[in-house]
Design an enzyme around this catalytic site. Structure first.
Site, PDB file in Angstrom:
ATOM      1  N   ALA A   5       0.873  -1.188   0.000  1.00  0.00           N
ATOM      2  CA  ALA A   5       0.000   0.000   0.000  1.00  0.00           C
ATOM      3  C   ALA A   5       0.905   1.232   0.000  1.00  0.00           C
ATOM      4  O   ALA A   5       0.781   2.130   0.849  1.00  0.00           O
ATOM      5  CB  ALA A   5      -0.960  -0.011   1.191  1.00  0.00           C
ATOM      6  N   HIS A  26       3.118   4.573  -0.556  1.00  0.00           N
ATOM      7  CA  HIS A  26       2.772   6.001  -0.688  1.00  0.00           C
ATOM      8  C   HIS A  26       4.074   6.806  -0.654  1.00  0.00           C
ATOM      9  O   HIS A  26       5.165   6.230  -0.596  1.00  0.00           O
ATOM     10  CB  HIS A  26       1.809   6.402   0.424  1.00  0.00           C
ATOM     11  N   GLY A  50       5.498   8.382   1.658  1.00  0.00           N
ATOM     12  CA  GLY A  50       6.340   8.107   2.824  1.00  0.00           C
ATOM     13  C   GLY A  50       7.317   6.978   2.521  1.00  0.00           C
ATOM     14  O   GLY A  50       8.524   7.075   2.791  1.00  0.00           O
ATOM     15  N   HIS A  51       6.797   5.911   1.921  1.00  0.00           N
ATOM     16  CA  HIS A  51       7.672   4.809   1.512  1.00  0.00           C
ATOM     17  C   HIS A  51       8.658   5.296   0.452  1.00  0.00           C
ATOM     18  O   HIS A  51       9.843   4.956   0.484  1.00  0.00           O
ATOM     19  CB  HIS A  51       6.850   3.654   0.918  1.00  0.00           C
ATOM     20  N   GLU A 110      11.212   7.162  10.633  1.00  0.00           N
ATOM     21  CA  GLU A 110      10.996   7.625  12.008  1.00  0.00           C
ATOM     22  C   GLU A 110       9.503   7.738  12.311  1.00  0.00           C
ATOM     23  O   GLU A 110       9.119   7.916  13.462  1.00  0.00           O
ATOM     24  CB  GLU A 110      11.684   8.983  12.222  1.00  0.00           C
ATOM     25  N   ASP A 127       7.638   5.344  12.437  1.00  0.00           N
ATOM     26  CA  ASP A 127       7.511   4.246  13.407  1.00  0.00           C
ATOM     27  C   ASP A 127       8.778   4.250  14.258  1.00  0.00           C
ATOM     28  O   ASP A 127       9.615   3.347  14.172  1.00  0.00           O
ATOM     29  CB  ASP A 127       7.328   2.917  12.675  1.00  0.00           C
ATOM     30  N   SER A 185      -0.301   4.233   5.143  1.00  0.00           N
ATOM     31  CA  SER A 185      -1.174   3.374   4.334  1.00  0.00           C
ATOM     32  C   SER A 185      -2.598   3.404   4.873  1.00  0.00           C
ATOM     33  O   SER A 185      -3.558   3.159   4.155  1.00  0.00           O
ATOM     34  CB  SER A 185      -0.669   1.929   4.352  1.00  0.00           C
TER      35      SER A 185
HETATM   36  P1  AMP Z   1       4.920  -0.100   6.568  1.00  0.00           P
HETATM   37  O1  AMP Z   1       4.634  -0.443   5.147  1.00  0.00           O
HETATM   38  O2  AMP Z   1       3.865   0.690   7.226  1.00  0.00           O
HETATM   39  O3  AMP Z   1       5.388  -1.284   7.372  1.00  0.00           O
HETATM   40  O4  AMP Z   1       6.173   0.887   6.511  1.00  0.00           O
HETATM   41  C1  AMP Z   1       7.369   0.517   5.893  1.00  0.00           C
HETATM   42  C2  AMP Z   1       8.424   1.523   6.223  1.00  0.00           C
HETATM   43  O5  AMP Z   1       8.022   2.797   5.738  1.00  0.00           O
HETATM   44  C3  AMP Z   1       8.660   1.673   7.739  1.00  0.00           C
HETATM   45  O6  AMP Z   1      10.049   1.818   7.984  1.00  0.00           O
HETATM   46  C4  AMP Z   1       7.911   2.931   8.048  1.00  0.00           C
HETATM   47  O7  AMP Z   1       8.410   3.608   9.189  1.00  0.00           O
HETATM   48  C5  AMP Z   1       8.153   3.733   6.791  1.00  0.00           C
HETATM   49  N1  AMP Z   1       7.170   4.796   6.651  1.00  0.00           N
HETATM   50  C6  AMP Z   1       5.814   4.656   6.626  1.00  0.00           C
HETATM   51  N2  AMP Z   1       5.237   5.865   6.552  1.00  0.00           N
HETATM   52  C7  AMP Z   1       6.237   6.779   6.546  1.00  0.00           C
HETATM   53  C8  AMP Z   1       6.282   8.207   6.515  1.00  0.00           C
HETATM   54  N3  AMP Z   1       5.182   8.939   6.465  1.00  0.00           N
HETATM   55  N4  AMP Z   1       7.497   8.807   6.511  1.00  0.00           N
HETATM   56  C9  AMP Z   1       8.637   8.072   6.572  1.00  0.00           C
HETATM   57  N5  AMP Z   1       8.658   6.730   6.617  1.00  0.00           N
HETATM   58  C10 AMP Z   1       7.481   6.096   6.607  1.00  0.00           C
END
Ligand code: AMP
Length: 282
Positions: free
Chosen positions: A32, A34, A36-37, A150, A152, A188
């Site tokens: 999912a 975006h 941020g990723h 950061e 998370d 996401s």
């Molecule tokens: P996830 O898919 O939610 O497990 O996130 C994967 C990675 O993307 C993790 O290291 C998250 O901390 C990072 N991440 C998610 N959203 C953001 C964001 N808005 N800014 C920076 N890193 C993000």
């Protein structure tokens, strides 16, 4: 774009690049994808020769079965986003069976209390699930660098601890939080917000900014009270926790210590969508 789904194929592809002296970066995600990723992929692409992105919704880190079921999944859209960023990214999208075999279970870890506060307290077992999947993914991908957001922040500290416990040969890199123009941290989960919840959601970051301002000249208890009161008046957002903690140990901060770095952490429900955010205070 080639998508690897089994272990030997991705391990061999990475090993061949390493033999040629190339530096491997790794960005684990649950898809999912975006902006941020994307900010993480771009950080990784700047400092590494080859970047591996994993897309895997890890069942062991969900303490709520409904949350796992409703977690957004769209591999095709994810691949398009990745292709647009850089078609040379290596994508690893394994099945649960490939990662866990028949035992979908977490490993027991002792994280010295890092996993007992905030997200760990409200989501029991979450960080052991995160650490377990990362241990397996690190073993498969064997990256030189791994990039985490950061957003998370507590997870980032857990990953550092995991790497030290397991003595893994990977350098963990923390990357800043990417936000929408109105301040809401990219997530996401944002796509599950109703229009009215999406409209009020920037209140979370705005409250963190005010808390940061107050932190400079008010006692910690006053900062807590300010945040609790602010959310009492908000009909659409429900505060789950607000915490000011030591940025390294994540221990609750009672006294401001100028030699230490402090950070504020927040979790909020917008209807049934759980949003988290955090901010450096000093
Ligand atoms: P996830 O898919 O939610 O497990 O996130 C994967 C990675 O993307 C993790 O290291 C998250 O901390 C990072 N991440 C998610 N959203 C953001 C964001 N808005 N800014 C920076 N890193 C993000």
């Amino acid at each position: 774009m080639h998508v690897f789904t089994n272990r030997p194929e991705i391990s061999n592809a990475v090993a061949a690049h390493k033999e040629n002296g190339l530096k491997i970066g790794f960005v684990p995600t649950m898809g999912a994808l975006h902006r941020g990723h994307a900010s993480l992929f771009n950080f990784a692409l700047k400092s590494c020769d080859i970047v591996v992105v994993s897309i895997f919704v890890n069942p062991t880190q969900f303490n709520n079965i409904q949350d796992l079921k409703t977690y957004p999944r769209d591999l095709q859209a994810d691949l398009e986003l990745l292709e647009n960023i850089n078609p040379n990214l290596l994508v690893f999208a394994p099945s649960t069976q490939t990662i866990y075999g028949s035992k979908v279970e977490s490993i027991d870890y002792n994280f010295d209390g890092l996993d007992k506060v905030m997200e760990g307290a409200f989501r029991p077992g979450h960080f052991e699930g995160v650490a377990t999947v990362l241990k397996y993914l690190f073993e498969i991908v064997q990256p030189d660098f791994a990039f985490f957001g950061e957003k998370d922040y507590q997870q980032l500290q857990i990953v550092n601890k995991l790497v030290s416990i397991e003595n893994l040969p990977v350098k963990v890199v923390g990357c800043p939080i990417s936000r929408h123009d109105d301040g809401l941290a990219e997530s996401s989960r944002n796509m599950r917000l109703t229009q009215k919840h999406r409209q009020v959601a920037p209140f979370i970051y705005n409250t963190l900014l005010k808390a940061k301002e107050l932190f400079n000249d008010k006692p910690i208890a006053d900062v807590h009270q300010f945040v609790i009161d602010a959310f009492k008046d908000n009909e659409l957002l429900k505060l789950e926790y607000f915490e000011i903690a030591n940025a390294s140990t994540l221990e609750h901060t009672t006294i401001k210590d100028t030699d230490e770095t402090h950070r504020a952490f927040i979790a909020v429900f917008a209807d049934d969508v759980r949003l988290i955010d955090n901010i450096a205070l000093n």
